[in-house]
Design a protein around this motif. Structure first.
Motif, PDB file in Angstrom:
ATOM      1  N   VAL A  83      22.994 -90.346  -4.830  1.00 20.50           N
ATOM      2  CA  VAL A  83      23.551 -89.937  -3.557  1.00 20.50           C
ATOM      3  C   VAL A  83      23.084 -90.984  -2.483  1.00 20.50           C
ATOM      4  O   VAL A  83      22.213 -91.877  -2.465  1.00 20.50           O
ATOM      5  CB  VAL A  83      22.529 -88.652  -3.255  1.00 20.50           C
ATOM      6  N   GLN A  84      23.745 -90.741  -1.209  1.00 19.76           N
ATOM      7  CA  GLN A  84      23.964 -91.675  -0.342  1.00 19.76           C
ATOM      8  C   GLN A  84      23.537 -90.858   0.938  1.00 19.76           C
ATOM      9  O   GLN A  84      24.623 -90.461   1.533  1.00 19.76           O
ATOM     10  CB  GLN A  84      25.192 -92.714  -0.260  1.00 19.76           C
ATOM     11  N   ILE A  85      22.567 -90.514   1.676  1.00 16.10           N
ATOM     12  CA  ILE A  85      22.082 -89.690   2.842  1.00 16.10           C
ATOM     13  C   ILE A  85      21.853 -90.807   3.913  1.00 16.10           C
ATOM     14  O   ILE A  85      20.680 -91.364   3.692  1.00 16.10           O
ATOM     15  CB  ILE A  85      21.228 -88.724   2.477  1.00 16.10           C
ATOM     16  N   LEU A  86      22.693 -90.939   4.935  1.00 18.94           N
ATOM     17  CA  LEU A  86      22.512 -92.034   5.834  1.00 18.94           C
ATOM     18  C   LEU A  86      21.319 -91.403   6.960  1.00 18.94           C
ATOM     19  O   LEU A  86      21.171 -90.242   7.274  1.00 18.94           O
ATOM     20  CB  LEU A  86      23.697 -92.558   6.609  1.00 18.94           C
ATOM     21  N   GLY A  87      20.520 -92.339   7.309  1.00 22.81           N
ATOM     22  CA  GLY A  87      19.519 -91.926   8.480  1.00 22.81           C
ATOM     23  C   GLY A  87      18.635 -93.158   8.541  1.00 22.81           C
ATOM     24  O   GLY A  87      18.034 -93.610   7.640  1.00 22.81           O
ATOM     25  N   GLY A  88      18.129 -93.414   9.846  1.00 23.95           N
ATOM     26  CA  GLY A  88      17.513 -94.453  10.342  1.00 23.95           C
ATOM     27  C   GLY A  88      15.877 -93.769  10.245  1.00 23.95           C
ATOM     28  O   GLY A  88      15.806 -92.877   9.727  1.00 23.95           O
ATOM     29  N   VAL A  89      15.041 -94.950  10.236  1.00 21.23           N
ATOM     30  CA  VAL A  89      13.768 -94.537  10.342  1.00 21.23           C
ATOM     31  C   VAL A  89      13.260 -93.309  11.162  1.00 21.23           C
ATOM     32  O   VAL A  89      12.482 -92.669  10.734  1.00 21.23           O
ATOM     33  CB  VAL A  89      12.922 -95.963  11.048  1.00 21.23           C
ATOM     34  N   GLU A  90      13.748 -93.310  12.263  1.00 23.10           N
ATOM     35  CA  GLU A  90      13.301 -92.168  13.213  1.00 23.10           C
ATOM     36  C   GLU A  90      14.180 -90.905  12.916  1.00 23.10           C
ATOM     37  O   GLU A  90      13.684 -89.868  13.416  1.00 23.10           O
ATOM     38  CB  GLU A  90      13.552 -92.609  14.848  1.00 23.10           C
ATOM     39  N   GLN A 135      18.954-105.518  -2.147  1.00 23.94           N
ATOM     40  CA  GLN A 135      18.550-107.150  -1.781  1.00 23.94           C
ATOM     41  C   GLN A 135      19.055-107.170  -0.368  1.00 23.94           C
ATOM     42  O   GLN A 135      18.482-107.667   0.757  1.00 23.94           O
ATOM     43  CB  GLN A 135      19.151-108.006  -2.740  1.00 23.94           C
ATOM     44  N   LEU A 136      20.343-106.623   0.146  1.00 25.49           N
ATOM     45  CA  LEU A 136      20.795-106.736   1.402  1.00 25.49           C
ATOM     46  C   LEU A 136      21.298-105.345   1.860  1.00 25.49           C
ATOM     47  O   LEU A 136      21.819-104.538   1.022  1.00 25.49           O
ATOM     48  CB  LEU A 136      22.010-107.723   1.445  1.00 25.49           C
ATOM     49  N   THR A 137      20.798-104.907   3.065  1.00 25.53           N
ATOM     50  CA  THR A 137      21.106-103.616   3.306  1.00 25.53           C
ATOM     51  C   THR A 137      21.850-103.503   4.956  1.00 25.53           C
ATOM     52  O   THR A 137      21.773-104.740   5.565  1.00 25.53           O
ATOM     53  CB  THR A 137      19.976-102.761   3.099  1.00 25.53           C
ATOM     54  N   LYS A 138      21.743-102.297   5.508  1.00 26.93           N
ATOM     55  CA  LYS A 138      22.291-102.165   6.810  1.00 26.93           C
ATOM     56  C   LYS A 138      21.687-101.155   7.537  1.00 26.93           C
ATOM     57  O   LYS A 138      20.709-100.545   6.592  1.00 26.93           O
ATOM     58  CB  LYS A 138      23.915-101.666   6.749  1.00 26.93           C
ATOM     59  N   LYS A 139      21.772-101.065   8.683  1.00 22.97           N
ATOM     60  CA  LYS A 139      21.005 -99.787   9.615  1.00 22.97           C
ATOM     61  C   LYS A 139      21.445 -98.521   8.814  1.00 22.97           C
ATOM     62  O   LYS A 139      22.511 -98.315   8.421  1.00 22.97           O
ATOM     63  CB  LYS A 139      21.281 -99.681  10.896  1.00 22.97           C
ATOM     64  N   ARG A 140      20.408 -97.657   8.840  1.00 23.54           N
ATOM     65  CA  ARG A 140      20.571 -96.231   8.570  1.00 23.54           C
ATOM     66  C   ARG A 140      20.551 -95.937   7.099  1.00 23.54           C
ATOM     67  O   ARG A 140      20.997 -95.063   6.419  1.00 23.54           O
ATOM     68  CB  ARG A 140      22.013 -95.603   9.206  1.00 23.54           C
ATOM     69  N   PHE A 141      20.347 -96.972   6.113  1.00 24.58           N
ATOM     70  CA  PHE A 141      20.350 -96.943   4.779  1.00 24.58           C
ATOM     71  C   PHE A 141      19.126 -96.895   4.186  1.00 24.58           C
ATOM     72  O   PHE A 141      18.739 -97.416   3.033  1.00 24.58           O
ATOM     73  CB  PHE A 141      21.258 -98.013   4.166  1.00 24.58           C
TER      74      PHE A 141
END
Length: 244
Positions: A83-90, A135-141
């Motif tokens: 599953v891929q549930i997006l959301g940043g640290v906050e 290894q390489l990611t993006k914001k909200r992952f």
């Protein structure tokens, strides 16, 4: 005797590719997915909720009793469901974080534990479908990248712990042309075109390329590969993008 493979997340883009490739190679395909729709390349299909399997002891016991009936022997376990549930640290909710870990990490461990005796008897292997996000990611992952990083770590640790018994390897795809990927780009063809072009290969991957690699890892001919994490990424992990 025909070899059997269990593939979780069999109805997704990569899962369908895995089922097709292993079916064509003569395997008995046991496909599992949370959705209950036809799986064209599975000989046996099981509607299966990995999150529930991790959280509910009654559900776990019921499913394992059923697996005992329909899966007497096993040669390959492919932990592909994710599953891929997006959301940043906050923004990330702890329940979403835990759900992601259950499906992408804890579930693969529990299934590996459950099927271990059968895999050891057949001298088989476990293949975990990780991600370039280890290894390489993006914001909200936050949740997804954490789970896939841990899945690669689990792969390496299990290969050491099970030495001489069951081989364990991981595959880390980058952008693969699936509906999940396209949904992530809001099905915007211009964005997908741009994604193709930033890869040194000048295209993103195909599900069949992941599934054919999995088949090679499953076979005895490459039996010395153990504890590996093989990236299939079109060269994108070598790219340092300059300013325009």
């Amino acid at each position: 005797m025909q070899k059997a493979v269990v593939i979780t997340g069999v109805l997704g883009g990569i899962g369908t590719g895995l089922a097709k490739t292993f079916n064509e190679a003569g395997y008995t395909v046991i496909g599992m997915d949370i959705k209950n729709t036809p799986s064209p390349y599975s000989h046996i299909f099981v509607q299966f909720d990995l999150n529930e399997y991790c959280n509910n002891a009654g559900y776990k016991a019921k499913m394992e009793t059923y697996f005992d009936e329909i899966i007497p022997d096993l040669y390959v376990l492919i932990n592909n469901a994710a599953v891929q549930i997006l959301g940043g640290v906050e923004q990330i909710h702890v329940q979403d974080f835990n759900h992601t870990l259950n499906v992408n990490l804890t579930g693969p461990l529990l299934l590996s534990q459950y099927f271990l005796s059968r895999l050891e008897k057949s001298k088989g292997s476990i293949i975990n479908i990780a991600s370039i996000h280890h290894q390489l990611t993006k914001k909200r992952f936050i949740s997804y990248a954490t789970s896939k990083s841990a899945l690669v770590g689990l792969t390496k640790a299990m290969s050491v712990d099970l030495q001489g018994r069951v081989r364990v390897n991981a595959i880390s795809p980058a952008a693969i042309d699936t509906q999940m990927l396209r949904d992530g780009f809001d099905n915007d063809e211009a964005k997908v075109k741009q994604l193709n072009e930033i890869h040194p290969s000048q295209r993103i991957g195909k599900p069949a390329e992941v599934s054919k690699l999995a088949l090679l890892l499953a076979e005895d001919a490459l039996g010395f590969i153990n504890g590996a994490n093989i990236q299939i990424d079109g060269g994108i992990s070598n790219v340092l993008k300059d300013l325009d």
